[in-house]
Design a protein around this motif. Structure first.
Motif, PDB file in Angstrom:
ATOM      1  N   PRO A 192       0.568  -1.446  -0.118  1.00  0.00           N
ATOM      2  CA  PRO A 192       0.083   0.043  -0.138  1.00  0.00           C
ATOM      3  C   PRO A 192       0.930   1.323   0.024  1.00  0.00           C
ATOM      4  CG  PRO A 192      -0.049  -0.939   2.243  1.00  0.00           C
ATOM      5  CD  PRO A 192       0.491  -2.129   1.192  1.00  0.00           C
ATOM      6  N   ARG A 193       2.025   1.201   0.504  1.00  0.00           N
ATOM      7  CA  ARG A 193       3.037   2.401   0.563  1.00  0.00           C
ATOM      8  C   ARG A 193       3.507   2.786  -0.784  1.00  0.00           C
ATOM      9  NH1 ARG A 193       6.892  -0.158   4.924  1.00  0.00           N
ATOM     10  NH2 ARG A 193       6.528  -1.853   3.565  1.00  0.00           N
ATOM     11  N   VAL A 194       3.341   2.067  -1.772  1.00  0.00           N
ATOM     12  CA  VAL A 194       3.971   1.780  -3.219  1.00  0.00           C
ATOM     13  C   VAL A 194       2.916   2.765  -4.000  1.00  0.00           C
ATOM     14  CG1 VAL A 194       4.681   0.890  -5.266  1.00  0.00           C
ATOM     15  CG2 VAL A 194       5.712   0.194  -2.871  1.00  0.00           C
ATOM     16  N   GLY A 195       3.545   3.524  -4.884  1.00  0.00           N
ATOM     17  CA  GLY A 195       2.642   4.305  -5.737  1.00  0.00           C
ATOM     18  C   GLY A 195       2.597   3.753  -7.095  1.00  0.00           C
ATOM     19  N   ASP A 196       2.179   4.505  -8.143  1.00  0.00           N
ATOM     20  CA  ASP A 196       2.403   3.701  -9.653  1.00  0.00           C
ATOM     21  C   ASP A 196       3.833   3.402 -10.217  1.00  0.00           C
ATOM     22  OD1 ASP A 196      -0.291   4.080  -9.986  1.00  0.00           O
ATOM     23  OD2 ASP A 196      -0.256   5.948 -10.743  1.00  0.00           O
ATOM     24  N   VAL A 197       4.240   2.133 -10.391  1.00  0.00           N
ATOM     25  CA  VAL A 197       5.293   1.693 -10.548  1.00  0.00           C
ATOM     26  C   VAL A 197       5.718   2.133 -12.074  1.00  0.00           C
ATOM     27  CG1 VAL A 197       6.947  -0.357 -10.914  1.00  0.00           C
ATOM     28  CG2 VAL A 197       5.349  -0.118  -8.702  1.00  0.00           C
ATOM     29  N   LEU A 198       6.791   2.696 -12.218  1.00  0.00           N
ATOM     30  CA  LEU A 198       7.165   2.966 -13.841  1.00  0.00           C
ATOM     31  C   LEU A 198       8.394   2.294 -14.287  1.00  0.00           C
ATOM     32  CD1 LEU A 198       7.207   6.799 -14.350  1.00  0.00           C
ATOM     33  CD2 LEU A 198       6.251   4.988 -15.816  1.00  0.00           C
ATOM     34  N   ARG A 199       8.068   1.558 -15.621  1.00  0.00           N
ATOM     35  CA  ARG A 199       9.421   0.764 -15.891  1.00  0.00           C
ATOM     36  C   ARG A 199      10.340   1.574 -17.012  1.00  0.00           C
ATOM     37  NH1 ARG A 199       9.274  -4.844 -19.136  1.00  0.00           N
ATOM     38  NH2 ARG A 199      11.586  -4.952 -19.766  1.00  0.00           N
ATOM     39  N   HIS A 200      11.357   1.459 -16.675  1.00  0.00           N
ATOM     40  CA  HIS A 200      12.562   2.429 -17.322  1.00  0.00           C
ATOM     41  C   HIS A 200      13.581   1.464 -18.096  1.00  0.00           C
ATOM     42  CE1 HIS A 200      13.386   6.486 -17.336  1.00  0.00           C
ATOM     43  NE2 HIS A 200      12.549   6.561 -16.513  1.00  0.00           N
ATOM     44  N   ASP A 201      13.364   1.177 -19.229  1.00  0.00           N
ATOM     45  CA  ASP A 201      14.546   0.188 -19.889  1.00  0.00           C
ATOM     46  C   ASP A 201      15.589   1.097 -20.361  1.00  0.00           C
ATOM     47  OD1 ASP A 201      13.600  -2.421 -19.850  1.00  0.00           O
ATOM     48  OD2 ASP A 201      11.670  -1.589 -21.036  1.00  0.00           O
ATOM     49  N   ALA A 218      17.073  -4.075 -16.064  1.00  0.00           N
ATOM     50  CA  ALA A 218      15.855  -3.284 -16.254  1.00  0.00           C
ATOM     51  C   ALA A 218      15.713  -2.312 -14.943  1.00  0.00           C
ATOM     52  CB  ALA A 218      14.832  -3.832 -16.730  1.00  0.00           C
ATOM     53  N   ARG A 219      14.990  -1.164 -15.221  1.00  0.00           N
ATOM     54  CA  ARG A 219      14.986  -0.395 -14.037  1.00  0.00           C
ATOM     55  C   ARG A 219      13.557  -0.043 -13.667  1.00  0.00           C
ATOM     56  NH1 ARG A 219      18.361   4.498 -14.471  1.00  0.00           N
ATOM     57  NH2 ARG A 219      16.374   5.569 -15.099  1.00  0.00           N
ATOM     58  N   LEU A 220      13.052  -0.050 -12.336  1.00  0.00           N
ATOM     59  CA  LEU A 220      11.694   0.263 -11.884  1.00  0.00           C
ATOM     60  C   LEU A 220      12.011   1.490 -11.142  1.00  0.00           C
ATOM     61  CD1 LEU A 220      10.179  -3.078 -11.024  1.00  0.00           C
ATOM     62  CD2 LEU A 220       9.711  -1.892 -13.070  1.00  0.00           C
ATOM     63  N   GLU A 221      11.009   2.445 -11.452  1.00  0.00           N
ATOM     64  CA  GLU A 221      10.670   3.709 -10.659  1.00  0.00           C
ATOM     65  C   GLU A 221       9.689   3.577  -9.630  1.00  0.00           C
ATOM     66  OE1 GLU A 221      11.486   7.376 -12.717  1.00  0.00           O
ATOM     67  OE2 GLU A 221      13.777   7.046 -12.687  1.00  0.00           O
ATOM     68  N   VAL A 222       9.912   3.403  -8.513  1.00  0.00           N
ATOM     69  CA  VAL A 222       8.881   3.337  -7.499  1.00  0.00           C
ATOM     70  C   VAL A 222       8.696   4.501  -6.532  1.00  0.00           C
ATOM     71  CG1 VAL A 222       7.991   1.604  -5.768  1.00  0.00           C
ATOM     72  CG2 VAL A 222       9.396   0.886  -7.557  1.00  0.00           C
ATOM     73  N   PRO A 223       7.667   5.221  -6.484  1.00  0.00           N
ATOM     74  CA  PRO A 223       7.397   6.254  -5.582  1.00  0.00           C
ATOM     75  C   PRO A 223       6.897   5.296  -4.237  1.00  0.00           C
ATOM     76  CG  PRO A 223       5.862   6.674  -7.481  1.00  0.00           C
ATOM     77  CD  PRO A 223       6.616   5.159  -7.676  1.00  0.00           C
ATOM     78  N   PHE A 224       7.679   5.852  -3.074  1.00  0.00           N
ATOM     79  CA  PHE A 224       7.365   5.087  -1.823  1.00  0.00           C
ATOM     80  C   PHE A 224       7.329   5.968  -0.576  1.00  0.00           C
ATOM     81  CE2 PHE A 224       9.187   2.723   1.700  1.00  0.00           C
ATOM     82  CZ  PHE A 224       8.218   1.667   1.758  1.00  0.00           C
ATOM     83  N   ASP A 225       6.063   5.683   0.000  1.00  0.00           N
ATOM     84  CA  ASP A 225       5.951   6.608   1.093  1.00  0.00           C
ATOM     85  C   ASP A 225       6.346   5.981   2.344  1.00  0.00           C
ATOM     86  OD1 ASP A 225       4.947   8.356   2.891  1.00  0.00           O
ATOM     87  OD2 ASP A 225       2.518   8.141   2.459  1.00  0.00           O
ATOM     88  N   GLY A 226       7.483   6.222   2.866  1.00  0.00           N
ATOM     89  CA  GLY A 226       8.122   5.568   3.912  1.00  0.00           C
ATOM     90  C   GLY A 226       9.363   5.870   4.283  1.00  0.00           C
TER      91      GLY A 226
END
Lengths: 326, 383
Positions: A256-265, A272-280
């Motif tokens: 629940p603390r994770v926002g919309d995950v963005l994939r970054h090739d 591969a990279r994932l950009e993950v907004p994280f509230d914590g």
């Protein structure tokens, strides 16, 4: 009457050739507010202010000052604003009182009101003893204050001050801040820009952080700071494998603390990279990493990225340290 | 702020008053800076001193010759009057042409920096962000710049009026001269102002202005002469009126206007001083002296008793068309001034705001004529 915002822009766009100087700026400034436009040089602050000062026509979008559209009735808008550009000259060959008298006439201030008004304004900006001096003889800080005084001659509803403290030494800067504080206590609405945040922090009731012609965030400074601290952007690198990446994304999304995950090739084809907004907090981040590995995801890298907003925030706050030290 | 603007007429009046006070605002500011100290006073004094010196010089040169001629003719009455008249003519001619040259050279110098200097010193934005109409700014600037030139022209009247003592030129001639000088000053000043609004830099504006002034004086004169020459050669062999270049070429030539005025005074035809100018700007401008019978006492020199009044002859050799060129020149310069001032206004307004300025004005007027409250009538924000 109080409900009419002093400044309102909606989707303001200014295009120079194929360059977007202002790319959809929305601002809302209420009466009595001191609103700061903060952003690096070239962010679009000056252009926005010039549009509000009726010196530039917007390419599209709407801008209102006290409810009057700037592009439809510039003369009326000009009666309601005092504008101080970032770069300007003064008429060297006039005396200080003549300078203010001239602008008083420009704004149609009746002659019996001009003389007392000039005295009052010179007191406010601390040039009372310079009344008869030639503008030529004033120091840079004094000229800046004189220019500020000129924006007040017609008692406008709104002051638009573009970098009022730029190029001033620390002491003159403090003086300028004192004057702005006094104006705030007089109930003026002020739109002020700066590429240095702390300069404005204690003064402003709200700021908008602008970069590349866009408002990244607006609100009170404490709100912005809090949201920055709370929201981290995590950069998670994984072995490049479609199934594994999809699984990792899905797994992250369940938190629940994770926002919309963005994939970054990008970069090498191996990861591969994932950009993950994280509230914590940092603790929570460490927890997330451990449980991710426990869940069998093959993590190569795990780091906290700086968002655009934060980067700018750091830049505008960092710069001030340099300049204060200088 | 004028509050009672409920009818169209009074709105119009108050708008006019606002415009006028804006023009005055600019003038007060400019004059404060310009007329302060002794500079303006010294420049004017020097200018008048030069004019006085020229007048005296003409008297010294022409006086003895004229007196000698008068003595030859008996030294009384009409002969003396003729000698006196001649001195007057010379003084008027030299002063008029000198002043025209000075006006054409000085007026642009005063206006060519008016707007570009505001740009260079970055004061234009401050000025434009005030509610003053750009038209008022431009006209105020033009009038201030011209104020000094006009002062120079008008202050020279007493010196020119010396010719009234000698005769040869009348009050009418002085009025003609003044009207033309003022019109040219306004026109040339507007040319300077326009290039100042057009060009970013004052230097460029100044160069452009003087190029235009040169083109209008020497340029049009040469084109006119060349064109006429070619036209007449084409006509060779035919029995026809000699062709001329279109006379409109001359309408913006200040020297043509002034030579026209001067030639009215030079009833004996071109003098030593003016003949080369007529060569340059058009021989047809000079009046041709009417030949008179010599009675044996001597008709050389400066004319005798029985010399009939010569009839002024106009450009096409037809007698009786007086006041032909100079009114056209004066009017043309005034028209140029009006057109260029309007153009300068548009150049001063930031691009994209031009339409808005007019629409805003029109809308307020419409609102007022319908009896709706004007925006100005809304309560001012409290102090």
């Amino acid at each position: 009457m109080m409900s009419v915002p002093v400044v309102e822009t909606r989707g303001l766009i200014k295009r120079y050739g194929d360059q977007l100087a202002v790319a959809g700026v929305d601002l809302l400034v209420g009466p009595g507010e001191i609103f700061g436009l903060v952003g690096p040089n070239g962010a679009g602050k000056t252009t926005t202010m010039k549009i509000l000062a009726t010196l530039l026509a917007p390419t599209s979008g709407e801008a209102y000052v006290t409810g009057i559209p700037v592009d439809a009735d510039p003369i009326e808008v000009r009666r309601r604003i005092g504008y101080m550009p970032d770069f300007y000259g003064v008429y060297d060959d006039l005396r200080v009182w003549e300078y203010l008298d001239f602008f008083g006439r420009c704004y149609g201030v009746p002659s019996n009101r001009r003389a007392p008004m000039i005295g009052e304004l010179l007191e406010i900006v601390g040039l009372g003893d310079r009344r008869d001096a030639y503008v030529e003889s004033l120091s840079r800080g004094m000229r800046q204050r004189l220019c500020l005084a000129h924006t007040l001659v017609h008692d406008p509803a709104l002051l638009i001050l573009d970098e009022p403290a730029s190029g001033l030494d620390p002491r003159a800067r403090v003086e300028m801040r004192e004057i702005l504080r006094e104006l705030r206590s007089m109930g003026k609405t002020i739109l002020v820009s700066s590429h240095i945040l702390p300069e404005l922090a204690e003064l402003c009731t709200g700021v908008a952080i602008i970069d590349h012609g866009r408002v990244l965030r607006s609100g009170s400074i404490t709100d912005i700071e809090r949201s920055l601290r709370a929201n981290a952007l995590l950069r998670i690198e994984l072995i490049a494998n479609e199934a594994a990446i999809a699984a990792a994304s899905d797994w992250l999304a369940t938190d629940p603390r994770v926002g919309d995950v963005l994939r970054h090739d990008g970069g090498s084809g191996d990861t591969a990279r994932l950009e993950v907004p994280f509230d914590g907090s940092a603790d929570a981040q460490a927890e997330l990493l451990r449980s991710m590995i426990d869940a069998g995801h093959r993590v190569v890298g795990f780091s906290q990225a700086t968002s655009d907003l934060e980067e700018i925030f750091l830049r505008v706050t960092g710069q001030s340290d340099e300049e204060n030290a200088a | 702020m004028t509050a009672s603007g409920t009818t169209f007429g009074s709105v119009r009046r108050s708008a006019l008053r606002e415009f006028g006070s804006a023009v005055w605002t600019i003038m007060v500011k400019e004059l404060r800076a310009r007329m302060r100290g002794r500079r303006a006073f010294i420049v004017l004094t020097l200018y008048l001193a030069v004019l006085a010196l020229i007048t005296y010089g003409v008297y010294v040169v022409v006086g003895p010759a004229a007196r000698a001629a008068a003595d030859q003719q008996g030294g009384f009455g009409l002969a003396q009057a003729n000698a006196s008249r001649l001195v007057g003519q010379y003084i008027f001619t030299v002063l008029s042409i000198f002043q025209m040259i000075m006006v054409a050279m000085i007026a642009p110098a005063f206006t060519a920096g008016q707007i570009s200097l505001e740009r260079e010193k970055q004061t234009l934005d401050l000025l434009i962000s005030t509610p003053m109409r750009p038209g008022a700014i431009v006209i105020g600037k033009l009038l201030t710049a011209l104020a000094f030139v006009i002062l120079m022209i008008v202050a020279a009247i007493p010196i020119t009026a010396i010719v009234l003592m000698y005769g040869g030129a009348s009050v009418d001639d002085i009025i003609r001269q003044q009207v033309l000088l003022l019109a040219v000053a306004v026109g040339v000043g507007a040319i300077g102002l326009f290039s100042s609004a057009l060009m970013r830099r004052t230097q460029a504006a100044t160069v452009l202005t003087y190029c235009i002034v040169l083109a209008l004086t020497l340029g049009t004169a040469m084109v006119f002469a060349f064109w006429t020459e070619v036209a007449q050669q084409n006509q060779a062999g035919f029995v026809q009126e000699p062709e001329q270049a279109p006379e409109q070429l001359r309408y913006l030539n200040p020297m043509v206007g002034m030579l026209d005025i001067v030639s009215r005074v030079e009833v004996d035809g071109p003098t030593r001083f003016t003949s080369s100018l007529y060569e340059l700007f058009g021989r047809d401008l000079a009046s041709t002296p009417v030949s008179f019978a010599c009675d044996g006492i001597g008709c050389e020199g400066f004319g005798g008793f029985d010399q009939p009044m010569p009839v002024p002859v106009d450009a096409f050799g037809q007698a009786g068309r007086t006041d032909y060129w100079w009114p056209r020149v004066a009017i043309s310069f005034l028209i140029v001034a009006a057109v260029l001032t309007l153009a300068s206004m548009r150049l001063v307004v930031p691009a994209g705001m031009r339409w808005a300025l007019r629409r805003g004005g029109a809308r307020r007027m419409a609102a007022a004529s319908l009896g709706a409250p004007m925006i100005e009538e809304l309560p001012e924000t409290e102090r």
